[in-house]
Design an enzyme around this catalytic site. Structure first.
Site, short mmCIF file in Angstrom:
data_model
loop_
_atom_site.label_atom_id
_atom_site.label_comp_id
_atom_site.label_asym_id
_atom_site.label_seq_id
_atom_site.Cartn_x
_atom_site.Cartn_y
_atom_site.Cartn_z
N LYS A 79 -4.22 -5.96 -7.55
CA LYS A 79 -4.70 -6.01 -6.17
C LYS A 79 -5.36 -4.68 -5.80
O LYS A 79 -4.85 -3.61 -6.16
CB LYS A 79 -3.52 -6.31 -5.24
CG LYS A 79 -3.89 -6.56 -3.78
CD LYS A 79 -2.66 -6.95 -2.99
CE LYS A 79 -2.96 -7.20 -1.52
NZ LYS A 79 -1.74 -7.59 -0.77
N SER A 154 -2.15 -11.59 2.01
CA SER A 154 -3.36 -10.83 1.74
C SER A 154 -3.70 -10.74 0.25
O SER A 154 -4.81 -10.35 -0.10
CB SER A 154 -3.18 -9.41 2.31
OG SER A 154 -2.12 -8.74 1.65
N SER A 178 2.66 -11.60 1.80
CA SER A 178 1.34 -11.49 1.15
C SER A 178 1.32 -11.75 -0.35
O SER A 178 0.25 -11.80 -0.95
CB SER A 178 0.73 -10.12 1.43
OG SER A 178 0.32 -10.03 2.77
#
Length: 485
Positions: A79, A154, A178
């Site tokens: 990420k 996210s 997330s």
């Protein structure tokens, strides 16, 4: 052999037995990436060509190794809010669009020690603030099961990449759901470890008392494999725990007879989609047939989790994001007449709407005259939520809930209604507020879209979650399904 369909653990075993070379593995995922990445947009920085070159070097290195590490030569995505030395780390924000960190996050150092291969930095909601990846400053990632829908957020880029089969595993971060919410939307496994189990050093801070790095994988076994690598005490992170680390893989394959699973009534509320609810209850019934005991319980203060979360998280964000001022690093506005104008124009131009909204919410909650009414009260509620979990764990070994109230929603459907967007995390935020571990695993489909089952455990008891999740996974074939097949 379709190499890209193999799990991380299967690939690891094949490399160790020298039945597959790292270059053959990475090449298979590279071909898959080239055919699908343009459709799903999972990467902010796509490094697949570099990964192919790196894998050829690993082929040569492997012959000199007496002991081959578990992740040697295996492709993993990261990420884009986790610091990677010499590789752009943007947090999907204009303010950090060209930021290249001079250091690695601790989790990246641990992966490098294993000889992993980075395939790219994945897209996210800007500074991890969002539930759909639509808040990225660059583009929206698409759900691999339906390109008209969101992958969740996210960690949407990481979940979409694993869900599409363009990488076998990825790292995400979880502040209010997330990792788990996008894992549910994309039909993969997402584990949020106990707060402090994995070092946050090098994770760009959103809400420091809630953030945790964790794995997004195809299988439960793969999540255990990654947890063995990334967990542990880190002198660079004072909040990391020095608890003794178990071998997480040793929990897979254990029997579940006699384990007590709690069903909290507050997580099966009105408004939850009927198919989602039925899929989760079916999963629980399956576990009951295998010898687990189901106990209905109540956790009354968890219903206030979302309200208190949206005071605490933005408050911490407003403090953490104060460092982006155009002075030391990141974006700086080009035209300004004074220092104050430079600050305000830089932040106005550099941050997106959702980040600004949360900074303003947080600054207001912390401001003189409002601190006691909002922030202090929210922290007291947080304590009550934690106590609810601890009382529940006196009666049961773990909890089972839906991960999300519904399956993946359409792109654009909730972007103009922040409250509706925030409610998509209604079943996940309380886990972060209490600091306990949670895992989402696929447990069914609704109209061709994956449904997620969330299991929640005692602090530092990721092992029991992995044990039950693995047992359930092996009774079903959801993990074998890929989009478009």
């Amino acid at each position: 052999m379709e190499v890209w369909k193999k799990s991380l653990k299967e690939l690891s075993d094949l490399v160790k037995r020298k039945e597959l070379k790292p270059s053959e593995i990475v090449q298979s995922f590279a071909e898959r990436t080239r055919s699908l990445e343009q459709k799903i947009n999972s990467y902010v920085t796509n490094l697949i060509d570099t990964a192919v070159e790196e894998s050829i070097k690993k082929d040569e290195e492997i012959s000199k190794l007496a002991d081959i590490p578990d992740l040697f030569g295996l492709p993993i995505a990261v990420k884009d809010n986790i610091s990677t030395k010499g590789i752009r780390t943007t947090c999907s924000s204009k303010i950090l669009e060209n930021y290249i960190p001079p250091f690695d996050a601790t989790v990246i150092e641990k992966l490098k020690n294993q000889g992993y291969i980075l395939t790219g930095k994945t897209n996210l909601d800007e500074f991890a603030m969002g539930s759909s990846t639509e808040n990225s400053a660059f583009f929206t990632t698409k759900n691999p099961w339906d390109y008209g829908r969101v992958p969740g957020g996210s960690s949407g880029g990481s979940a979409a990449a694993v869900g599409a089969g363009i990488v076998p595993a990825a790292l995400g971060s979880d502040t209010g759901g997330s990792i788990r919410q996008p894992a549910a939307f994309c039909g993969v496994v997402g584990l949020k470890p106990t707060y402090g189990r994995v070092s946050r050093y090098g994770l760009v801070a959103f809400a420091s008392s809630l953030d945790q790095i964790g794995p997004i994988t195809r299988t439960v076994e793969d999540a255990a494999l990654l947890m063995n690598v990334i967990s542990g005490k880190d002198p660079k992170d004072s909040t990391s725990s020095d608890r003794e680390l178990p071998d997480f893989l040793s929990y897979t394959g254990r029997d579940i007879k006699g384990l007590k699973i709690g069903l909290p009534e507050e997580f099966f509320i009105e408004g939850i989609d009927s198919t989602v609810k039925e899929s989760v209850l079916n999963a629980v019934r399956q576990l009951e047939k295998e010898g687990a005991e189901i106990v209905e319980i109540s956790m009354p203060t968890t219903k206030y989790a979302i309200e208190s979360y949206y005071i605490i998280a933005p408050s911490e964000a407003s403090s953490n994001l104060a460092r982006y001022d155009g002075v030391r690093y990141g974006y700086r506005t080009s035209q300004y007449g004074s220092l104050e104008e430079m600050y305000s124009k830089t932040r106005d131009e550099g941050f997106g709407a959702e980040v600004k909204r949360r900074i303003m919410l947080g600054t207001y909650s912390l401001s003189s005259g409002y601190y006691d009414a909002y922030y202090l009260k929210a922290q007291k509620v947080r304590t009550l939520i934690y106590q609810d979990f601890m009382k529940a764990f006196e009666k049961v070994d773990l909890l089972a809930t839906p991960t999300t109230p519904d399956v993946a929603f359409k792109i654009g459907e909730k972007i103009s209604d922040p409250l509706q967007m925030y409610l998509s995390d209604i079943f996940t935020v309380s886990v972060n507020m209490a600091g306990v571990p949670g895992i989402s695993i696929p447990c069914g489909f609704k109209d061709g879209l994956p449904v997620g089952l969330q299991l929640i455990g005692r602090p530092f008891d990721e092992g029991t979650l992995l044990q039950v999740a693995y047992y359930y996974e092996k009774m079903n074939d959801f993990y074998k399904r890929f989009p478009g097949e």
